[in-house]
Structure formats: structure tokens, C-alpha cells
Design a protein around this motif. Structure first.
Motif, PDB file in Angstrom:
ATOM      1  N   THR A  66      -6.270   0.485   0.426  1.00 39.72           N
ATOM      2  CA  THR A  66      -6.942  -0.512   1.279  1.00 39.72           C
ATOM      3  C   THR A  66      -6.833  -1.941   0.778  1.00 39.72           C
TER       4      THR A  66
ATOM      5  N   ARG B  29       0.862  -1.174   0.000  1.00 43.40           N
ATOM      6  CA  ARG B  29       0.000   0.000   0.000  1.00 43.40           C
ATOM      7  C   ARG B  29       0.906   1.234   0.000  1.00 43.40           C
TER       8      ARG B  29
ATOM      9  N   LYS C 218      -9.651   5.034  -3.247  1.00 43.52           N
ATOM     10  CA  LYS C 218      -9.527   4.514  -1.886  1.00 43.52           C
ATOM     11  C   LYS C 218      -8.874   3.138  -1.877  1.00 43.52           C
ATOM     12  N   GLU C 219      -9.210   2.333  -2.891  1.00 49.80           N
ATOM     13  CA  GLU C 219      -8.656   0.973  -2.949  1.00 49.80           C
ATOM     14  C   GLU C 219      -7.141   0.977  -3.079  1.00 49.80           C
TER      15      GLU C 219
END
Length: 408
Positions: free
Chosen positions: A401, A364, A397-398
Motif C-alpha cells: 500500500t 508495489r 500490508k504496507e
């Protein structure tokens, strides 16, 4: 445990790619296959037809064990930087060999080609400059200059796209990086790189032809004979949900807006904006309604489709010359790499090497990004800009996440 590497785009993955992966594993006797895969934008300046997550799933479904991202600063580059980035990552992930597809098919010929080119560097550069002055593109000038040197007939033909990349792979590994990793090649079979039609009597077609047929038909069934079944099912799922592949045409309104509202001075700071090319693009964007029309109007013998697409990509992502300079940095090799997916064997391999690799491995994006990671994030934002509001925000957002792809 023997590991080998491939440098890929999988745009999308087809039967020829699956053959290359299997053949590389079989020839090498490897336990682990690592794929360094381009992210959202590719070497010829195109948006990836499907997201990097989907293409990671494709790679793992045909036998890859570990998939990591080739950063934007390398994936959207000329062949020498593209090759240098991919080879460097594989070397730092302790792959023993890397395998590339080529029209030539013999690795010794590529090493001999590298020596030939090195020994004739000055003469070659003089001939390239002379050909460029005649008004042709740099890639065409390089190909003509190569043949002007009367190379031995058995050397790989540098007018062939995979041979060009292969030469730069070998040069990067043996001459530029001083890498430990060994170079190997697998002969390409059937469809040529730029073939844009689906052969009716074969099971292998180029990615160019597959994308063209998907775009024209809007039906995934047409490409079913040319991709592994599990890949077809992934692609068909998107078409059933009315979510076709990403194409430049969908991004053109954003590009056109940027070209019509930014000053020539501001655009001149964008990476690959040279020789006043930004002025040509501004003028063209004001008169052409579609990306296809825009490219045909802007293209010349000197400015190739690929060069214009790469510059358009950098305009879309706001990538300045200083951004690339900072991202490449010193010693001009990737310093951090995003893990996109792995098999159980790939996860075990990662655990084995992660304390020893000089790369910073992450899955991430960190909050405090380096220049390379910031470019990757901007590329993700640009890639998903064509989605509607909620879908776009969800995809952004992914980025922070979603875990790496890990097949059940």
C-alpha cells in the motif's frame, strides 16, 4: 542530463556515506544520483538496522535523487554476485558512471588489478584450493593466494573489504557484463570498515561502530556526532518510541526453532548449506541460548562469521538453493527492480527512462511475482516477524500500500 550511481546499504547512513555521495556528485558534475540499496537483509547476512523505507529517507535527505532496491537474491550474496547485481541495475538505469569507496582510491589501479587477476586465474585458483585445504576460510584463502602471486605493490590490497568489493565492481562492469557504465572510486576517509569504536576526535565512524554503540547504550544521542543531523533525528525518533534497531539477537528464537525442528535433510536444501554445515548449526542451536553464543560456538577458521550469518539468514527466510538458481536465472542479472523513493529530479529522470530501460520497474509487489520478487516478499515477512501481532500485520500490508518515499 548526467546520472551516476552508488551501491549502498546505509546501515545506517553516517557522515562518511554523506561525504561519499557529495564527493561523487561534485567530482562527476552529475545532475542525478541513483542509489541501489540493499533491502531488509544485507551482504554480510545481517538484518538491516532500520527498514529499507527509513534508509531510503536517509538517502534522499543527504542528496540522493533516486533509490531502488537491490533484490534479496543479490543483496545477501558473496561479493561477486552482490557487485554484479548492483552494477547491472545501474547500467540498465542508464547511469553514466558508478562510484564506490575504497581504501586504494585510484580507479586505474583497480582496472590493472582486474587484468592481473584475469591473467593469473588458473594459478590463483590452484593456490586458493591449497589454502582452503589447510583449514582456513575461503576469503582468507583468496587473500593469501593473491599475495602468493607477488602482485605489484601499487595494486589494491585484497585483504581490505572495500577494495575487495571494488575489484568485483570493476570486474562485473568491464569483464562479466560488458556494461556501458564506467567505474570510478572515491578514497575512504577516517574510520575503517570494521572499526567497532566511536573515535572521540572525529566526525566519521564506521557503521559497525555506530550499530554497536546504539545496541550497547540504547540511546541515539551517543551517535549524534557521526551522522547527519536529519539522520540522527530519524534514528532518535525510533528510540524515543522504544523501537530500537533490528538486530540478529531478536531473530534468534525463530532461527533456533527452525534449526531444532527441521530435519538435516530439509536444511541441506537451503542456499549456502554446504559440506554438512547444517548439522553443525543444528547441534549448536540446541545448546546455545543467544545468537552471540551460537555464532561463537559455530564459528571456525573455515566457517567465518559472515558465512554463518548468511546461511542463518537463508534459513530464516526459507531460501533454498533452487530459489536462488531461479531468481538469478539467465542472463544472471536483475530483471525487475522496486522503486523505493525519489526526489523531484529523480521522478523526472524516471519518467525519461522508463520506456527505454530493460528493467521492469515497480513500486508495489505485483500479484504474479517472479522468483526474485517472491524472495523479496519472504524477506519482508521474516524481517517484521519480531514485531507484535498488529504491528507485524500492518507492516506486511504496507508492502502493498505504501507509495515510494517522496520528500515534501
Amino acid at each position: 542530463m548526467k546520472a551516476i550511481g552508488l551501491i549502498v546499504e546505509y546501515n545506517p547512513l553516517h557522515n562518511g556515506h554523506a561525504y561519499h555521495l557529495r564527493a561523487s556528485r561534485d567530482v562527476s558534475g552529475a545532475d542525478i544520483v541513483i542509489c541501489v540499496m540493499s533491502g531488509y537483509f544485507l551482504q554480510r547476512g545481517e538484518p538491516a538496522a532500520f527498514s529499507r523505507r527509513v534508509r531510503t529517507e536517509m538517502a534522499l535527505s543527504v542528496g540522493a535523487d533516486l533509490v531502488v532496491e537491490l533484490p534479496y537474491a543479490y543483496s545477501t550474496q558473496h561479493a561477486h554476485w552482490f557487485a554484479r547485481g548492483g552494477v547491472s541495475i545501474l547500467d540498465d538505469l542508464f547511469a553514466d558512471e558508478f562510484y564506490f569507496g575504497s581504501e586504494a582510491g585510484h580507479i586505474d589501479d583497480f582496472h590493472e588489478l582486474d587484468t592481473f587477476m584475469h591473467e593469473n586465474t588458473q594459478c590463483l585458483q590452484e593456490k586458493v584450493r591449497a589454502h582452503v585445504k589447510s583449514g582456513i576460510s575461503y576469503p582468507s584463502a583468496q587473500a593469501r593466494a593473491f599475495f602468493d602471486l607477488n602482485p605489484p605493490a601499487h595494486l589494491p590490497d585484497l585483504s581490505q573489504p572495500n577494495n575487495i568489493l571494488g575489484y568485483h565492481y570493476v570486474k562485473a562492469a568491464s569483464r562479466q557484463l560488458g556494461a556501458r557504465i564506467a567505474s570510478q572510486t572515491i578514497p575512504r576517509i577516517s574510520a575503517a570498515y570494521h572499526d567497532d569504536t566511536l573515535p572521540p576526535d572525529q566526525s566519521i565512524a564506521s557503521a559497525t561502530a555506530i550499530r554497536k554503540m546504539l545496541s550497547e547504550s540504547g540511546d541515539a544521542a551517543i551517535i549524534r556526532p557521526y551522522v547527519p543531523e536529519q539522520v540522527y533525528e530519524m534514528i532518535n525518533r525510533f528510540y524515543v518510541q522504544d523501537q530500537p534497531m533490528h538486530e540478529w539477537e531478536a531473530y534468534y528464537p525463530y532461527l533456533q526453532l527452525l534449526l531444532s525442528t527441521r530435519s538435516a535433510e530439509a536444511l541441506s536444501r537451503i542456499y549456502e548449506a554446504e559440506e554438512g554445515l547444517e548439522n553443525r548449526l543444528i547441534k549448536t542451536a540446541l545448546t546455545q541460548p543467544t545468537f552471540h553464543d551460537f555464532m561463537h560456538a559455530a564459528k571456525t577458521k573455515r566457517y567465518t562469521w559472515t558465512r554463518l550469518q548468511r546461511l542463518s539468514t537463508h534459513i530464516l527466510t526459507g531460501t533454498a538453493k533452487t530459489d536462488i538458481d531461479e531468481a538469478l536465472g539467465v542472463p544472471a542479472r536483475p530483471r525487475s527492480v522496486r522503486i523505493l523513493g525519489f526526489s523531484e529530479s529523480g521522478r523526472a529522470y524516471l519518467n525519461r527512462i522508463k520506456k527505454h530501460t530493460p528493467l521492469s520497474l515497480y513500486h508495489r509487489p505485483p500479484q504474479n511475482k517472479n522468483a526474485q520478487q517472491w524472495l523479496d516478499e519472504r524477506a519482508a515477512r521474516a524481517y517484521y516477524a519480531i514485531l507484535n501481532g498488529s504491528e507485524r500485520v500492518d507492516k506486511w500490508k504496507e508492502e502493498y500500500t505504501q507509495p515510494p518515499v517522496y520528500p515534501d
